[in-house]
Design a protein around this motif. Structure first.
Motif, PDB file in Angstrom:
ATOM      1  N   ALA A 163       1.156   4.063  -3.079  1.00 45.17           N
ATOM      2  CA  ALA A 163       0.874   5.484  -2.830  1.00 45.17           C
ATOM      3  C   ALA A 163       2.068   6.346  -3.234  1.00 45.17           C
ATOM      4  CB  ALA A 163       0.528   5.696  -1.351  1.00 45.17           C
ATOM      5  N   GLN A 180      -6.482   1.850  -7.266  1.00 47.92           N
ATOM      6  CA  GLN A 180      -5.368   2.801  -7.386  1.00 47.92           C
ATOM      7  C   GLN A 180      -4.888   2.926  -8.829  1.00 47.92           C
ATOM      8  OE1 GLN A 180      -4.493   4.695  -4.787  1.00 47.92           O
ATOM      9  NE2 GLN A 180      -6.196   3.631  -3.758  1.00 47.92           N
ATOM     10  N   ARG A 213       0.838  -1.209   0.000  1.00 49.58           N
ATOM     11  CA  ARG A 213       0.000   0.000   0.000  1.00 49.58           C
ATOM     12  C   ARG A 213       0.867   1.251   0.000  1.00 49.58           C
ATOM     13  NH1 ARG A 213      -2.982  -3.436   4.012  1.00 49.58           N
ATOM     14  NH2 ARG A 213      -4.847  -4.104   2.894  1.00 49.58           N
ATOM     15  N   GLU A 214       1.913   1.188   0.790  1.00 52.38           N
ATOM     16  CA  GLU A 214       2.824   2.321   0.913  1.00 52.38           C
ATOM     17  C   GLU A 214       3.557   2.576  -0.416  1.00 52.38           C
ATOM     18  OE1 GLU A 214       5.187   1.923   4.682  1.00 52.38           O
ATOM     19  OE2 GLU A 214       6.749   2.696   3.365  1.00 52.38           O
ATOM     20  N   LYS A 233       2.551   6.453  -7.070  1.00 55.48           N
ATOM     21  CA  LYS A 233       1.597   7.372  -7.696  1.00 55.48           C
ATOM     22  C   LYS A 233       1.999   8.832  -7.466  1.00 55.48           C
ATOM     23  CE  LYS A 233      -2.738   6.560  -7.888  1.00 55.48           C
ATOM     24  NZ  LYS A 233      -4.161   6.273  -7.559  1.00 55.48           N
TER      25      LYS A 233
END
Lengths: 255, 255, 255
Positions: A74, A106, A70-71, A77
């Motif tokens: 993010a 995402q 997830r990190e 992006k």
């Protein structure tokens, strides 16, 4: 593009599964890229900010790895770093299936999977048998186009003939060998190679097609040298390291 | 049985250690089985319900893996799926030693270990030196028979001559090569191969003997091709992939 | 020293990263050592008390591994077991960088790293590009001497020419091949080999030089046999297993 890759040595961050991490790193090194497996919470984000491309492969997504993924997504992006989602074995298995659905929102730069994974990710089927597909790439083409259209992703469907689609144009890569299915990581490492090529131009479809083509040409050459899956894996690394743009142009079968 | 395995492609779920996961998957693929390393809590259970056989190997049992192992064993038992316990390096190391004792009470279908591990699991000795045995298979035979009788398991004791026992009948497999001890996972991957064979018939002793025989015959062939442990591991995968029932019948030495 | 190692089969405990654990174990086995990857909290400590040498490699230091590393280092120190710190990819990545600083205060017996890692660990630079160095061994020599003087460690700086220093005497090992940088774990496995040699004599500088020399001579021989990085890795294991003291004495270039 192969020449550009060999010159630039893109730094590929792999958040991948425990089974194939060694083979994946060796494939990237043989190709001429640099590999880093920064998959810790608190480290995956900073690294994604400097990487050339990021692979997120859901093969063995333990809790720490999920947080790191997830990190990394993010941060990728935020930095404009291209990233590849490989939704390994989704369907029956609930943790990765939920995580794949979450990461899909995402909007991955590229999605790579086998036909059953692509069908399942698009919400139009149940997934495969373990890590194996029970569908053909053509079975998954509509699902792949749907994902590409809805999430703005390039979708690469692996199989005897790989299909790469942006939702409008479908490209078929006809090179390859069934021996890639007899070595663990034969598909997973392609996701890393796609991440390596993803930074080479703004044409994301072309980047992905080039990756699939280079990968399967080296595999085809290695199969010709091999006495079985053991010697195939060894020859594959040798062939990736020795591959030239001229050979790719001569052997590629792209439609 | 080898022919049956190649036709059915059993789906083997491996909860195994980080060191050998790649080699183990490649051994299963070369043999003609399908390999899946579903080792997450919440996923290990559902997968064990559909797998043909399950391997539980205690080589690097981190907390998450321990939970997944408990889940997989419970689901395997509920579904009637055969499962193999490999109590790697028990004795000195408290976490795996306690876990092995706990899982033993679940009555493994098959137990595979080196002699020191079998002796320690039976409660009649202290374990080996790290992952290496300090005892011979014959030293461990009484312990193996005891485990088989008490827990209803088939016990496979690995060594220069493998011994497989159901507590009453002892079978010796005389093929093999010391090079298997010079490649990490030489024993661990046998546990996965036993899991692959475990679903092939109701005769659990015969399934296990077949697995040990096929495995060590391919190893013996590979040793003849090899210049050292590196080329041995490569040739072993090639030989597993190329092995036929006829060759096994010709080369097997089973007593 | 190679002869002594082959006779004693030192038991090397590796707390190392997920990418290279298989290759590292195979390198140790090929060399004639025994490898155990006991990297769990509650197990790492007891094992370090019986191991001949311990490797602490920070390549993928998840939370559990970090706890196990602290435990292993404390137990190694209590037992007088030599231990090697390999501060992989410190600099940009905060978790491992903090852990390396913490472990450094425990005064590692030996520190092995690439030049950028050594410079960063000494607090006089920023680290490399992922796992790759952006500096040469000579760039890092002052930093290496500083670490050696301040923490009482032997420092081994890997590169085209390895430099080993105790802060006063600098030894250069001129053998090797760039192919070691094209196989993942080419540096990490050297850390394990240094741990294997570390128990052989009280002369820690000589132990470390012997390890670097044996390792790079086998690599040089393997490079001559290889068609690329795949066949190089295979030949490297074969050459390590076949290496004799006579060959080392003939081929070593140590200054």
């Amino acid at each position: 593009m192969l020449t550009a890759l060999q010159r630039r040595e893109p730094l590929v961050q792999c958040l991948t599964n425990a089974v194939v991490t060694n083979f994946t790193a060796n494939v990237l090194l043989a190709l001429g890229a640099s590999a880093a497996m920064a998959d810790l919470p608190l480290e995956a984000g900073p690294f994604a900010g400097v990487a050339s491309g990021v692979l997120v492969n859901l093969g063995t997504p333990h809790a720490d790895h999920r947080d790191a993924m997830r990190e990394a997504v993010a941060a990728a992006k935020a930095a404009g770093t291209p990233w590849v989602l490989d939704p390994v074995a989704i369907g029956l298995l609930p943790v990765r299936t939920a995580l794949a659905a979450e990461l899909l929102l995402q909007r991955p730069t590229i999605i790579r999977g086998n036909p059953s994974e692509i069908i399942c990710l698009a919400g139009v089927g149940m997934g495969g048998r373990g890590v194996d597909s029970v569908d053909s790439p053509d079975d998954a083409l509509a699902a792949g186009r749907l994902l590409a259209a809805e999430f703005g992703s390039i979708v690469a469907i692996s199989g005897p003939v790989d299909i790469v689609t942006d939702g409008v144009t479908d490209v078929r890569v006809h090179t390859g060998t069934p021996l890639l299915t007899k070595v663990t990581g034969g598909g997973c490492a392609l996701g890393a190679v796609i991440a390596a090529f993803s930074a080479l131009s703004d044409d994301r479809l072309a980047n992905t097609v080039a990756a699939c083509s280079v990968y399967t040409i080296a595999a085809e050459q290695a199969a010709a040298d091999a006495a079985g899956p053991g010697s195939f894996a060894v020859a594959f690394l040798d062939r990736l390291a020795g591959l030239s743009a001229e050979t790719v142009l001569k052997l590629a079968v792209i439609r």
